[in-house]
Design a protein around this motif. Structure first.
Motif, short mmCIF file in Angstrom:
data_model
loop_
_atom_site.label_atom_id
_atom_site.label_comp_id
_atom_site.label_asym_id
_atom_site.label_seq_id
_atom_site.Cartn_x
_atom_site.Cartn_y
_atom_site.Cartn_z
N GLU A 1 -2.13 -2.06 -12.09
CA GLU A 1 -1.34 -0.90 -12.98
C GLU A 1 -2.81 0.49 -13.62
N ASN A 2 -3.50 -0.21 -12.93
CA ASN A 2 -5.32 1.24 -13.24
C ASN A 2 -4.86 2.33 -11.46
N ASN A 3 -4.23 3.44 -12.17
CA ASN A 3 -3.75 4.35 -11.01
C ASN A 3 -4.97 5.43 -10.58
N PHE A 4 -6.54 4.64 -11.31
CA PHE A 4 -7.44 5.06 -10.04
C PHE A 4 -7.58 4.26 -9.22
N VAL A 5 -6.89 2.94 -8.80
CA VAL A 5 -7.65 1.64 -8.27
C VAL A 5 -6.69 2.05 -6.64
N ASP A 6 -6.88 1.91 -5.51
CA ASP A 6 -6.24 2.33 -4.25
C ASP A 6 -6.62 1.31 -4.11
N GLN A 7 -7.43 0.19 -3.51
CA GLN A 7 -8.31 -1.13 -2.97
C GLN A 7 -8.40 -1.84 -3.47
N ILE A 8 -8.56 -3.04 -3.90
CA ILE A 8 -9.47 -4.15 -4.89
C ILE A 8 -9.22 -5.03 -3.70
N CYS A 9 -11.07 -5.58 -3.68
CA CYS A 9 -11.13 -6.76 -2.98
C CYS A 9 -12.27 -7.50 -4.00
N ARG B 1 0.57 -1.19 -0.06
CA ARG B 1 -0.03 0.06 0.05
C ARG B 1 0.59 0.75 -0.22
N ILE B 2 2.02 1.28 0.22
CA ILE B 2 2.71 2.51 0.67
C ILE B 2 3.19 2.65 -1.23
N TRP B 3 3.96 1.62 -1.29
CA TRP B 3 4.28 2.07 -3.26
C TRP B 3 3.55 2.16 -3.96
N LEU B 4 2.35 2.30 -3.56
CA LEU B 4 1.19 2.39 -4.50
C LEU B 4 1.27 3.98 -3.91
N LYS B 5 0.87 4.36 -2.67
CA LYS B 5 0.47 5.80 -2.91
C LYS B 5 1.75 6.89 -3.02
N ARG C 1 20.30 1.04 0.48
CA ARG C 1 20.76 -0.46 -0.08
C ARG C 1 20.24 -1.14 0.80
N LEU C 2 18.88 -1.64 1.40
CA LEU C 2 18.48 -2.36 0.87
C LEU C 2 16.78 -1.78 0.67
N ILE C 3 15.74 -2.00 0.29
CA ILE C 3 14.38 -2.08 0.15
C ILE C 3 13.49 -3.20 0.00
N LEU C 4 12.69 -3.71 0.79
CA LEU C 4 12.02 -4.59 1.05
C LEU C 4 10.97 -4.69 1.12
N THR C 5 9.87 -5.27 0.49
CA THR C 5 8.68 -5.52 0.55
C THR C 5 7.91 -6.98 0.96
N GLY C 6 6.91 -6.71 1.83
CA GLY C 6 6.42 -7.42 1.86
C GLY C 6 4.97 -7.70 3.09
N ALA C 7 4.35 -8.70 3.72
CA ALA C 7 2.77 -8.80 4.67
C ALA C 7 2.17 -9.28 3.50
N ALA C 8 1.93 -8.58 2.04
CA ALA C 8 1.01 -8.69 1.49
C ALA C 8 1.94 -9.21 -0.24
N PRO C 9 1.78 -9.91 -1.15
CA PRO C 9 1.40 -9.12 -2.41
C PRO C 9 1.88 -8.59 -2.89
N THR C 10 2.78 -8.01 -3.86
CA THR C 10 2.98 -6.59 -4.44
C THR C 10 2.89 -7.06 -5.83
N PRO C 11 2.30 -6.27 -5.96
CA PRO C 11 2.20 -6.33 -7.69
C PRO C 11 3.87 -6.13 -8.48
N VAL C 12 4.18 -7.14 -9.27
CA VAL C 12 5.12 -7.16 -10.39
C VAL C 12 4.82 -6.01 -10.86
N ALA C 13 3.76 -5.78 -11.73
CA ALA C 13 3.55 -3.38 -11.97
C ALA C 13 4.05 -3.07 -11.74
N ILE C 14 4.35 -2.60 -9.76
CA ILE C 14 4.77 -1.74 -9.11
C ILE C 14 5.77 -1.64 -9.03
#
Length: 559
Positions: free
Chosen positions: A453-461, A269-273, A314-327
């Protein structure tokens, strides 16, 4: 300038690292707490003195050895000081999420049997307080909650002397009990002994950039969560680095820019923001044009990284939930390499990490040394085994037996594969693979990444249950909220037209429904670690799903 000691031996606890830096660099700033436009700094000597004094006080209470001591607060300098004090006193640290309701707090305090509770930076303490049993002894962190019924931190500092010895816990002693965020039911207390933490440190240290001079960490995700506790608290103690805290989400951008972290953990969610912030001032088409110009491209990338505060990372990690490959690919174009990491509380979050020199998109990287994996031949469920697997769930032997088998295999609940090159892929959750009314099985998480990749979408379920085919529930981004409705609808239809042909017929998304209310921690539709609560969301909209599915239009706006 701190550099990791080359003679640090294997098998050292976090307390051993703390003792070293406290002695070697007492005047160096360890914790930086923002207060408006200024920072309140705490050196290693300051942190040691306060933690040792609090440990003296805790020992004066006459608690049984190895008692559970709770900590409920947002991230702040005194969170880490309190945690160290608990460890120095020989007790067990039991941190809780600062967003708990009174009833939730009561549940975990009763379940954990905490005799003492540190109370700190909280938004709604008066509403939470009724959840504290009368038998629990409360201590207020300074500068936040000041409850007349509590012992005050600063009072302790004036009345007690700091302990002078350096306690050494036994490897089999409990280090902490980590309560999960409870996305699928009541929180469970994951028991982690010192031995597990020692083994995890030794396994991950070679990949965590521990030799970066003057390491800086930015703390904003809940410190009670295993990922933040590992990357911020543990890694700062290992490296002797400096931790910067966020004051509030309103000051997030300024605090991050000031910290200029060398190590950073960002949930999806942070990367999307971040992406939405950049595109709000630099639209995609213009950005694409600029990135094609050799000299300008480098300047733009550097400027954007500096604006985010990630130029020194030097080190950037993402986790806790899947991060879309497009991001991930989008940020890679800006010179920001995001490494996916995978794990869960029950194995200290340490299963795999993406090697920066050998990235394979669509996977969560390669296994750490010391981790074993296998897959259930029927369900595909991933199981792990390592020296840092939990001891079990506190006071829950049946739950423990259902998750941790007699041979030490931890049943993760995740479905995955391991390819011939050693890369692990997570394809869904066993409990989140739903059957449509047509009898076909669908994994919503895999479909949701198609909207990245749709920038109009913030959250999706993506909702599946009780429907012939999936429908997508969507919360619009700030960009989407400002756009014309017709434009948004057309964009979502285009996304569906691109996504659906790549899916099996029974997986294809039939409708896109734009809901009015965002999903937040406050309305209990998102966990404190910013993952959606799928079951809660589906329950919220369940009465509307079938009527929406039967509507003629493809894109529906909730009224």
């Amino acid at each position: 300038m701190n550099t990791l000691r080359s003679d640090f031996q294997k098998g050292q606890t976090l307390l051993d690292y703390f003792y070293y830096w406290e002695k070697q660099q007492p005047k160096k700033v360890y914790l930086r707490q923002p207060e408006g436009d200024r920072y309140r700094d705490y050196t290693w000597r300051d942190v040691g003195k306060q933690a040792r004094t609090l440990a003296t006080y805790l020992n004066s209470l006459g608690l049984p050895p190895k008692s559970n001591i709770g900590l409920v607060s947002k991230n702040c300098a005194h969170w880490i000081i309190a945690d160290l004090a608990i460890l120095l006193s020989g007790h067990v640290s039991v941190p809780f999420y600062p967003t708990l309701t009174a009833s939730q707090l009561h549940q975990v305090l009763e379940h954990s049997g905490c005799a003492v509770l540190f109370v700190g930076k909280l938004d709604q303490w008066p509403a939470m307080k009724p959840g504290v049993p009368e038998t629990v002894h409360c201590i207020d962190l300074p500068g936040y909650t000041t409850d007349p019924d509590h012992v005050q931190w600063n009072t302790i500092l004036t009345r007690y002397e700091p302990m002078t010895d350096n306690p050494q816990p036994h490897s089999e002693d409990l280090f902490t009990i980590i309560y999960t965020s409870g996305t699928t039911g009541s929180p469970k207390g994951v028991m982690m002994p010192y031995q597990a933490m020692i083994s995890a440190i030794d396994a991950t240290k070679p990949l965590m950039c521990v030799d970066v001079p003057d390491s800086r960490f930015f703390s904003y995700l809940p410190l009670c969560h295993v990922a933040e506790r590992n990357l911020v608290e543990a890694l700062s103690l290992i490296t002797g680095g400096t931790v910067y805290f966020v004051e509030s989400m309103a000051t997030f951008a300024n605090n991050l820019a000031a910290a200029r972290p060398t190590h950073f953990l960002g949930v999806p969610r942070i990367w999307l923001k971040f992406q939405q912030t950049i595109l709000a001032t630099l639209p995609q088409q213009k950005l694409d044009r600029l990135l094609k110009i050799p000299v300008i491209s480098g300047l733009i990338k550097r400027k954007l990284r500096m604006a985010l505060g990630l130029n020194d990372v030097r080190l950037i990690l993402t986790g806790a939930a899947p991060t879309p490959v497009a991001i991930i690919r989008w940020f890679r174009e800006l010179g920001i390499t995001i490494q996916e990491a995978y794990g869960m509380t029950e194995n200290l979050g340490v299963v795999s990490v993406m090697p920066p020199a050998a990235i394979k998109d669509g996977t969560v990287g390669m296994l750490y040394n010391g981790i074993q994996v296998k897959f259930d031949p029927i369900t595909g469920e991933l199981m792990t085994r390592s020296d840092w697997t939990m001891r079990g769930y506190f006071r829950e032997p049946e739950m423990t037996a259902a998750t941790l088998d007699a041979d030490g295999w931890l049943h993760t609940g995740d479905v995955g594969t391991l390819d011939d090159d050693g890369f692990l892929a997570i394809t869904g959750r066993v409990k989140e693979i739903y059957k449509t009314t047509k009898g076909e099985y669908v994994a919503p998480a895999q479909i949701e990444t198609g909207f990245a990749e749709n920038n109009f979408v913030d959250q999706i379920c993506v909702a599946v249950q009780q429907l012939p085919q999936p429908i997508a529930l969507i919360v619009l981004s700030e960009t989407g909220l400002k756009a014309d409705k017709t434009q948004v609808s057309q964009s979502l239809e285009e996304t569906l037209n691109t996504l659906n042909p790549n899916l099996h017929t029974y997986q294809r998304v039939k409708k896109a429904v734009i809901v009015k209310e965002p999903w937040t921690v406050d309305n209990d539709l998102m966990t404190p670690s910013l993952k959606i609560k799928r079951k809660m969301i589906e329950s919220r909209y369940e009465p509307h799903l079938q009527p929406w599915f039967e509507r003629e239009e493809t894109v529906i706006w909730e009224k």
